[in-house]
Design a protein around this motif. Structure first.
Motif, PDB file in Angstrom:
ATOM      1  N   PRO A 159       0.977  -1.353   0.055  1.00 55.57           N
ATOM      2  CA  PRO A 159      -0.099  -0.109   0.039  1.00 55.57           C
ATOM      3  C   PRO A 159       0.873   1.204  -0.063  1.00 55.57           C
ATOM      4  O   PRO A 159       1.943   1.337   0.596  1.00 55.57           O
ATOM      5  N   HIS A 160       0.367   2.269  -0.606  1.00 56.30           N
ATOM      6  CA  HIS A 160       0.723   3.443  -0.635  1.00 56.30           C
ATOM      7  C   HIS A 160      -0.176   4.686  -0.490  1.00 56.30           C
ATOM      8  O   HIS A 160      -1.406   4.427  -1.119  1.00 56.30           O
ATOM      9  N   GLU A 161       0.261   5.796  -0.182  1.00 51.86           N
ATOM     10  CA  GLU A 161      -0.880   6.947   0.063  1.00 51.86           C
ATOM     11  C   GLU A 161      -0.706   7.597  -1.362  1.00 51.86           C
ATOM     12  O   GLU A 161       0.226   8.108  -1.746  1.00 51.86           O
ATOM     13  N   GLY A 206      -2.462  15.830  -8.946  1.00 48.06           N
ATOM     14  CA  GLY A 206      -2.307  15.140 -10.146  1.00 48.06           C
ATOM     15  C   GLY A 206      -3.051  14.107 -10.453  1.00 48.06           C
ATOM     16  O   GLY A 206      -3.787  13.399  -9.765  1.00 48.06           O
ATOM     17  N   MET A 207      -3.146  13.655 -11.721  1.00 46.90           N
ATOM     18  CA  MET A 207      -3.739  12.506 -12.360  1.00 46.90           C
ATOM     19  C   MET A 207      -3.081  11.470 -13.013  1.00 46.90           C
ATOM     20  O   MET A 207      -3.456  10.580 -13.616  1.00 46.90           O
ATOM     21  N   THR A 208      -1.616  11.611 -12.898  1.00 42.18           N
ATOM     22  CA  THR A 208      -0.672  10.538 -13.385  1.00 42.18           C
ATOM     23  C   THR A 208       0.311  10.463 -12.134  1.00 42.18           C
ATOM     24  O   THR A 208       0.579  11.249 -11.307  1.00 42.18           O
ATOM     25  N   VAL A 209       0.908   9.134 -12.026  1.00 43.02           N
ATOM     26  CA  VAL A 209       1.978   8.907 -11.332  1.00 43.02           C
ATOM     27  C   VAL A 209       3.048   8.458 -11.935  1.00 43.02           C
ATOM     28  O   VAL A 209       3.062   7.719 -12.948  1.00 43.02           O
ATOM     29  N   ASN A 210       4.299   8.932 -11.697  1.00 54.19           N
ATOM     30  CA  ASN A 210       5.375   8.782 -12.414  1.00 54.19           C
ATOM     31  C   ASN A 210       6.649   8.327 -11.553  1.00 54.19           C
ATOM     32  O   ASN A 210       6.721   8.676 -10.632  1.00 54.19           O
ATOM     33  N   LEU A 211       7.235   7.116 -11.846  1.00 56.81           N
ATOM     34  CA  LEU A 211       8.307   6.735 -11.244  1.00 56.81           C
ATOM     35  C   LEU A 211       9.590   6.259 -12.122  1.00 56.81           C
ATOM     36  O   LEU A 211       9.088   5.793 -13.221  1.00 56.81           O
ATOM     37  N   GLY A 212      10.598   6.600 -11.783  1.00 56.89           N
ATOM     38  CA  GLY A 212      11.777   6.128 -12.624  1.00 56.89           C
ATOM     39  C   GLY A 212      12.425   4.389 -12.411  1.00 56.89           C
ATOM     40  O   GLY A 212      12.175   3.872 -11.301  1.00 56.89           O
ATOM     41  N   ARG A 213      13.003   4.060 -13.249  1.00 55.65           N
ATOM     42  CA  ARG A 213      13.168   2.496 -13.371  1.00 55.65           C
ATOM     43  C   ARG A 213      14.406   2.387 -14.044  1.00 55.65           C
ATOM     44  O   ARG A 213      14.607   2.863 -15.147  1.00 55.65           O
ATOM     45  N   GLY A 214      15.697   1.881 -13.706  1.00 55.21           N
ATOM     46  CA  GLY A 214      16.737   1.547 -14.632  1.00 55.21           C
ATOM     47  C   GLY A 214      16.624   0.634 -15.650  1.00 55.21           C
ATOM     48  O   GLY A 214      15.998  -0.434 -15.365  1.00 55.21           O
ATOM     49  N   TYR A 255     -10.052   7.855  -5.704  1.00 57.70           N
ATOM     50  CA  TYR A 255      -9.044   7.570  -6.548  1.00 57.70           C
ATOM     51  C   TYR A 255      -7.999   6.749  -6.151  1.00 57.70           C
ATOM     52  O   TYR A 255      -7.760   6.348  -4.939  1.00 57.70           O
ATOM     53  N   TYR A 256      -7.264   6.175  -7.079  1.00 55.44           N
ATOM     54  CA  TYR A 256      -6.436   5.066  -6.881  1.00 55.44           C
ATOM     55  C   TYR A 256      -5.588   4.903  -8.089  1.00 55.44           C
ATOM     56  O   TYR A 256      -5.916   5.291  -9.195  1.00 55.44           O
ATOM     57  N   ALA A 257      -4.223   4.377  -7.951  1.00 50.90           N
ATOM     58  CA  ALA A 257      -3.269   3.844  -8.936  1.00 50.90           C
ATOM     59  C   ALA A 257      -2.606   2.759  -8.661  1.00 50.90           C
ATOM     60  O   ALA A 257      -2.737   2.476  -7.383  1.00 50.90           O
ATOM     61  N   HIS A 308       2.240  -2.884  -6.332  1.00 54.22           N
ATOM     62  CA  HIS A 308       1.874  -1.704  -5.933  1.00 54.22           C
ATOM     63  C   HIS A 308       0.446  -0.818  -6.050  1.00 54.22           C
ATOM     64  O   HIS A 308      -0.032  -0.846  -7.077  1.00 54.22           O
ATOM     65  N   LEU A 309      -0.105  -0.405  -5.015  1.00 51.93           N
ATOM     66  CA  LEU A 309      -1.383   0.116  -4.987  1.00 51.93           C
ATOM     67  C   LEU A 309      -1.339   1.437  -4.229  1.00 51.93           C
ATOM     68  O   LEU A 309      -1.323   1.498  -2.979  1.00 51.93           O
ATOM     69  N   TRP A 310      -1.698   2.628  -4.650  1.00 58.70           N
ATOM     70  CA  TRP A 310      -1.777   3.918  -4.283  1.00 58.70           C
ATOM     71  C   TRP A 310      -3.253   4.157  -4.240  1.00 58.70           C
ATOM     72  O   TRP A 310      -4.186   4.095  -5.159  1.00 58.70           O
TER      73      TRP A 310
END
Length: 476
Positions: A201-203, A208-216, A449-451, A419-421
């Motif tokens: 779980p994540h808060e 914003g209406m998008t979630v971004n994260l980087g990955r190698g 709202y969820y992502a 992962h669930l926000w």
């Protein structure tokens, strides 16, 4: 002050406090409907409302006690006058009476018996005043129907006994009130959110209406130096951006004003069902959403067999787990889970075998194929496989997959890479009365709202194929 006057005074105070309490409730609902409500104001209004609720509960108990005491006093007074008509009136009651005692439910005041029927329903919900009035009514019936044995009349013997008549309830269609067991109302069943509760779980960020994260995507390199003073290995590190949307889950229901005003718990029942459907929808999308649901991102381990057996299926789950570890390597948390439909879990339990894994696992009894924790549906881990992998049972898993649209699937993966926000306040409720005023409706809307993502590391596996057709439960 007489008991009747004291009861009337308390009821007046309760009416005032109830109006004040409902005002706080309306303010609280309007504040929660805002995009960014003032949480301090929300907390203040809730404290005020809860405080008044506590006061009303205490006053309701006191009124019920006083009404019950008054009913006992009135019954004793009537009985005393029947036994000794010339006896003086008791000192506890200074209210003058002319003629007969006024009944709790009177046909001249309430000819249709609406008040009696409403009290019957309210008594089942624990309303003290209704219970006290019904108790007083029964005492009145007991006293007024009690008679002495006279002549050839077929009546009960003894003081306080009720009059007996050879007649059934069918003769009193308008007086025998049907009982509605509101406390045993059966709500709609849903598949719930077992997999969603097992995800990491994540808060959800507040905007914003998008979630971004980087990955190698490209790592550095290290190799042996070819010769002294020669250049050593060098590879530029690179990453990419993983972007996924914030989704809005919502449902609505319009309830008639008549249902809200004259029904019992109708709006609460519908709101509860909307909440359950909200959570089931989130779980269903995590598993089945096109392109990004677990069924669509997991790498398949195919099990093909027209006559599947548990002994054949189990090695496929081990193959899937091997794929999970091969994809994650040193970033694995070691908390792997298997997610399957309830029909598959019970099929595994149904199996008998003379074969067992070569390597034993902690917590698994020797010569058994896994363990069942006997937990109810949706309560978390249901059991463990022979290699110690926890099992989550989730009936949002589709059972119409495959060529013949009758297969389910088994998913395995690292639970910390699912992962669930979610908005910590979700789901939210909008209760709008003005928009439907012209049709006397109350609009109930639940939303949140969820992502989510399962592909921060593409690692998940699924066991799928004709070996997962509807199971057959047979003995040895």
């Amino acid at each position: 002050m007489t008991l009747a006057q004291l009861i009337a005074q308390l009821r007046g105070q309760m009416a005032t406090k109830l109006t004040e309490r409902n005002g706080f409730a309306v303010q609280l609902a309007e504040l929660r409907a805002q995009d960014n409500p003032d949480q301090d104001k929300v907390a203040e209004l809730r404290r005020s409302k809860d405080g008044l609720d506590a006061e009303l509960d205490q006053m309701q108990v006191r009124v019920a006690d006083l009404e019950a005491e008054l009913a006992r006093d009135d019954a004793a007074d009537r009985l005393a006058r029947e036994v000794n008509p010339g006896a003086p009136r008791p000192a506890y009651d200074q209210v003058a009476r002319v003629g007969t005692e006024e009944r709790t439910y009177r046909p001249d005041v309430d000819p249709r018996g609406v008040r009696f029927a409403r009290d019957v329903a309210s008594a089942f919900l624990g309303e003290y005043g209704a219970q006290a009035r019904l108790a007083r009514h029964m005492e009145e019936e007991t006293v007024e129907r009690s008679v002495a044995v006279t002549g050839a009349q077929d009546r009960a013997v003894g003081t306080g006994a009720q009059e007996q008549r050879a007649v059934g309830t069918g003769a009193f269609a308008g007086l025998v009130v049907p009982q509605y067991l509101v406390d045993l109302f059966a709500p709609m069943a849903t598949a719930g959110r077992p997999f969603a509760d097992a995800c990491r779980p994540h808060e959800l960020p507040p905007t914003g209406m998008t979630v971004n994260l980087g990955r190698g995507t490209t790592g550095t390199s290290v190799d042996d130096q070819s010769a002294e003073n020669a250049n050593v290995s060098e590879t530029d590190y690179d990453d990419s951006l993983l972007t996924f949307p914030v989704r809005t889950a919502a449902g609505q229901q319009t309830v008639s004003r008549q249902g809200v005003d004259r029904g019992v718990n109708i709006d609460d029942t519908i709101i509860e069902d909307l909440y359950k459907r909200y959570h089931a929808n989130v779980d269903n999308k995590l598993l089945n959403l096109a392109s990004v649901g677990l069924t669509n991102v997991a790498t398949a381990v195919t099990y093909t067999d027209a006559t599947p057996t548990v002994e054949e299926l189990y090695p496929k789950t081990i193959e899937a787990l091997a794929g999970v570890e091969g994809a994650l390597l040193d970033v694995a948390s070691g908390e792997n889970i298997a997610v399957m439909h309830s029909r598959r879990w019970y099929w595994l339990q149904n199996a008998m075998s003379t074969k067992w894994p070569i390597i034993s696992q902690p917590g698994i009894i020797e010569k058994t194929i896994g363990a069942n924790y006997a937990e109810r549906y949706g309560s978390g881990v249901r059991g463990i496989l022979p290699n110690g992998t926890p099992v989550i049972v989730d009936n949002n898993i589709a059972t119409n997959l495959g060529v013949n649209t009758n297969e389910d699937e088994i998913y395995v993966g690292d639970k910390n890479e699912f992962h669930l926000w979610e908005d910590p306040a979700a789901p939210l409720l909008i209760r709008a009365e003005h928009t439907k005023a012209a049709s006397l409706g109350v609009l109930l809307v639940v939303y949140g709202y969820y992502a989510f993502t399962h592909t921060r590391y593409a690692h998940a596996r699924k066991v799928a194929g004709t070996g997962l057709i509807p199971p057959t439960f047979t003995g040895v």
